[in-house]
Design a protein around this motif. Structure first.
Motif, PDB file in Angstrom:
ATOM      1  N   GLN A 113       0.837  -1.203   0.000  1.00 27.79           N
ATOM      2  CA  GLN A 113       0.000   0.000   0.000  1.00 27.79           C
ATOM      3  C   GLN A 113       0.871   1.251   0.000  1.00 27.79           C
ATOM      4  N   PRO A 114       0.441   2.290  -0.696  1.00 25.04           N
ATOM      5  CA  PRO A 114       1.174   3.557  -0.600  1.00 25.04           C
ATOM      6  C   PRO A 114       1.079   4.103   0.821  1.00 25.04           C
ATOM      7  N   ARG A 115       2.120   4.770   1.252  1.00 25.62           N
ATOM      8  CA  ARG A 115       2.150   5.339   2.595  1.00 25.62           C
ATOM      9  C   ARG A 115       0.968   6.266   2.825  1.00 25.62           C
ATOM     10  N   SER A 116       0.607   7.056   1.822  1.00 26.96           N
ATOM     11  CA  SER A 116      -0.485   8.018   1.975  1.00 26.96           C
ATOM     12  C   SER A 116      -1.809   7.331   2.294  1.00 26.96           C
ATOM     13  N   ILE A 117      -2.050   6.164   1.720  1.00 21.48           N
ATOM     14  CA  ILE A 117      -3.282   5.412   1.975  1.00 21.48           C
ATOM     15  C   ILE A 117      -3.298   4.935   3.428  1.00 21.48           C
ATOM     16  N   LEU A 118      -2.209   4.327   3.864  1.00 20.14           N
ATOM     17  CA  LEU A 118      -2.130   3.853   5.249  1.00 20.14           C
ATOM     18  C   LEU A 118      -2.212   5.013   6.228  1.00 20.14           C
ATOM     19  N   ASP A 119      -1.571   6.113   5.895  1.00 17.03           N
ATOM     20  CA  ASP A 119      -1.587   7.287   6.772  1.00 17.03           C
ATOM     21  C   ASP A 119      -3.020   7.786   6.974  1.00 17.03           C
ATOM     22  N   ARG A 120      -3.760   7.912   5.888  1.00 16.47           N
ATOM     23  CA  ARG A 120      -5.139   8.411   6.012  1.00 16.47           C
ATOM     24  C   ARG A 120      -6.019   7.418   6.754  1.00 16.47           C
ATOM     25  N   ASN A 121      -5.824   6.126   6.517  1.00 20.90           N
ATOM     26  CA  ASN A 121      -6.601   5.119   7.246  1.00 20.90           C
ATOM     27  C   ASN A 121      -6.265   5.129   8.738  1.00 20.90           C
ATOM     28  N   LEU A 122      -4.987   5.250   9.070  1.00 20.84           N
ATOM     29  CA  LEU A 122      -4.592   5.274  10.482  1.00 20.84           C
ATOM     30  C   LEU A 122      -5.081   6.545  11.172  1.00 20.84           C
ATOM     31  N   GLN A 123      -5.059   7.638  10.465  1.00 20.33           N
ATOM     32  CA  GLN A 123      -5.577   8.885  11.033  1.00 20.33           C
ATOM     33  C   GLN A 123      -7.065   8.731  11.361  1.00 20.33           C
ATOM     34  N   ALA A 124      -7.824   8.167  10.428  1.00 21.42           N
ATOM     35  CA  ALA A 124      -9.253   7.941  10.659  1.00 21.42           C
ATOM     36  C   ALA A 124      -9.466   6.934  11.784  1.00 21.42           C
ATOM     37  N   LEU A 125      -8.668   5.879  11.822  1.00 25.25           N
ATOM     38  CA  LEU A 125      -8.785   4.869  12.872  1.00 25.25           C
ATOM     39  C   LEU A 125      -8.536   5.492  14.240  1.00 25.25           C
ATOM     40  N   ALA A 126      -7.510   6.324  14.340  1.00 26.78           N
ATOM     41  CA  ALA A 126      -7.168   6.971  15.614  1.00 26.78           C
ATOM     42  C   ALA A 126      -8.269   7.920  16.072  1.00 26.78           C
ATOM     43  N   GLN A 127      -9.012   8.493  15.116  1.00 28.72           N
ATOM     44  CA  GLN A 127     -10.071   9.450  15.452  1.00 28.72           C
ATOM     45  C   GLN A 127     -11.460   8.809  15.470  1.00 28.72           C
ATOM     46  N   ASN A 128     -11.495   7.467  15.380  1.00 29.53           N
ATOM     47  CA  ASN A 128     -12.750   6.725  15.402  1.00 29.53           C
ATOM     48  C   ASN A 128     -13.692   7.173  14.285  1.00 29.53           C
ATOM     49  N   GLU A 129     -13.130   7.383  13.095  1.00 30.69           N
ATOM     50  CA  GLU A 129     -13.902   7.789  11.925  1.00 30.69           C
ATOM     51  C   GLU A 129     -13.917   6.653  10.914  1.00 30.69           C
ATOM     52  N   THR A 130     -14.771   6.769   9.924  1.00 32.92           N
ATOM     53  CA  THR A 130     -14.818   5.787   8.841  1.00 32.92           C
ATOM     54  C   THR A 130     -13.519   5.856   8.051  1.00 32.92           C
ATOM     55  N   LEU A 131     -12.956   4.703   7.772  1.00 34.59           N
ATOM     56  CA  LEU A 131     -11.709   4.657   7.021  1.00 34.59           C
ATOM     57  C   LEU A 131     -11.962   5.050   5.570  1.00 34.59           C
ATOM     58  N   PRO A 132     -11.169   5.979   5.030  1.00 29.12           N
ATOM     59  CA  PRO A 132     -11.397   6.410   3.648  1.00 29.12           C
ATOM     60  C   PRO A 132     -11.027   5.344   2.615  1.00 29.12           C
ATOM     61  N   TYR A 133     -10.088   4.477   2.947  1.00 26.19           N
ATOM     62  CA  TYR A 133      -9.660   3.428   2.018  1.00 26.19           C
ATOM     63  C   TYR A 133      -9.799   2.082   2.717  1.00 26.19           C
ATOM     64  N   GLU A 134     -10.813   1.350   2.352  1.00 22.00           N
ATOM     65  CA  GLU A 134     -11.007   0.042   2.962  1.00 22.00           C
ATOM     66  C   GLU A 134     -11.462  -0.945   1.905  1.00 22.00           C
ATOM     67  N   SER A 135     -11.183  -2.171   2.168  1.00 23.55           N
ATOM     68  CA  SER A 135     -11.583  -3.236   1.261  1.00 23.55           C
ATOM     69  C   SER A 135     -12.601  -4.095   1.987  1.00 23.55           C
ATOM     70  N   LYS A 136     -13.825  -4.000   1.561  1.00 23.66           N
ATOM     71  CA  LYS A 136     -14.854  -4.830   2.173  1.00 23.66           C
ATOM     72  C   LYS A 136     -14.924  -6.128   1.387  1.00 23.66           C
ATOM     73  N   GLN A 137     -14.989  -7.204   2.107  1.00 25.88           N
ATOM     74  CA  GLN A 137     -15.042  -8.498   1.438  1.00 25.88           C
ATOM     75  C   GLN A 137     -16.497  -8.895   1.237  1.00 25.88           C
ATOM     76  N   GLY A 138     -16.815  -9.236   0.017  1.00 24.40           N
ATOM     77  CA  GLY A 138     -18.179  -9.627  -0.305  1.00 24.40           C
ATOM     78  C   GLY A 138     -18.427 -11.092  -0.026  1.00 24.40           C
ATOM     79  N   ALA A 139     -19.598 -11.529  -0.402  1.00 20.45           N
ATOM     80  CA  ALA A 139     -19.970 -12.937  -0.199  1.00 20.45           C
ATOM     81  C   ALA A 139     -19.091 -13.825  -1.058  1.00 20.45           C
ATOM     82  N   ARG A 140     -18.857 -15.011  -0.568  1.00 22.29           N
ATOM     83  CA  ARG A 140     -18.063 -15.982  -1.312  1.00 22.29           C
ATOM     84  C   ARG A 140     -18.869 -17.245  -1.505  1.00 22.29           C
ATOM     85  N   SER A 141     -18.622 -17.883  -2.604  1.00 22.44           N
ATOM     86  CA  SER A 141     -19.273 -19.163  -2.865  1.00 22.44           C
ATOM     87  C   SER A 141     -18.428 -20.272  -2.269  1.00 22.44           C
ATOM     88  N   SER A 142     -19.105 -21.261  -1.722  1.00 28.05           N
ATOM     89  CA  SER A 142     -18.343 -22.394  -1.223  1.00 28.05           C
ATOM     90  C   SER A 142     -18.102 -23.342  -2.382  1.00 28.05           C
TER      91      SER A 142
END
Length: 188
Positions: free
Chosen positions: A138-167
């Motif tokens: 990951q680029p440093r800027s992406i992690l930096d913004r996510n960590l800043q949001a995490l520290a402030q209890n805000e929604t992470l601007p860059y996140e990967s949500k995992q969808g449903a998977r087939s078995s």
């Protein structure tokens, strides 16, 4: 006259040798002091040794940045400096936990956080519940913004949500008749 020239040559040689010795001493002191500075090591191994343990992090009531890594992982190594610097910035507000995927001890956590490749980063809230994850270098800027949001209890601007998977079981086609050839029978 020969004696005078010999004295000048000896004096020149002594001055030259003295300057070389002083230069060598100065270089040695500079190298020694350079190795003694208090700058923390940002290598992957050093960070893993200094990381917060998972057990402590989950009890701390601080959000957690969880990194699944391996020493042989070139992407993990490439990101080590950036993550070390981000830890210096956010380490007082966010736990930094590192789990080596080569250690079987972390297999339950690898399954829990669905680690299929590394580096794999999971962001946990103050209660230790997963909020999001990102996979790969990951680029440093992406992690930096996510960590800043995490520290402030805000929604992470860059996140990967995992969808449903087939078995794999439900994806297997069922033959419509017994006369159909199945792949494992090879036409028999």
């Amino acid at each position: 006259m020969t004696n005078n020239w010999s004295d000048t040559t000896t004096l020149s040689t002594r001055v030259r040798n003295l300057l070389i010795a002083l230069g060598a001493i100065a270089i040695s002191i500079t190298i020694f002091l350079g190795l003694q500075t208090d700058t923390p090591s940002l290598s992957l191994e050093a960070q893993a040794e200094e990381a917060t343990s998972l057990e402590v992090a989950l009890r701390s009531e601080k959000p957690t940045f969880l990194e699944f890594y391996a020493n042989w992982c070139t992407s993990c190594q490439a990101m080590a400096k950036d993550i070390g610097e981000l830890k210096q910035t956010y380490g007082d507000r966010v736990n930094f936990v590192m789990l080596n995927v080569d250690n079987d001890k972390w297999l339950p956590e690898m399954l829990q956080y669905d680690v299929s490749s590394i580096p794999h980063f999971a962001f946990l809230d103050q209660e230790g519940k997963p909020i999001a994850s990102v996979i790969g270098e990951q680029p440093r800027s992406i992690l930096d913004r996510n960590l800043q949001a995490l520290a402030q209890n805000e929604t992470l601007p860059y996140e990967s949500k995992q969808g449903a998977r087939s078995s794999l079981e439900s994806a297997k086609p069922t033959p419509s008749s017994k006369s159909e050839v199945e792949p494992r029978t090879h036409g028999r």
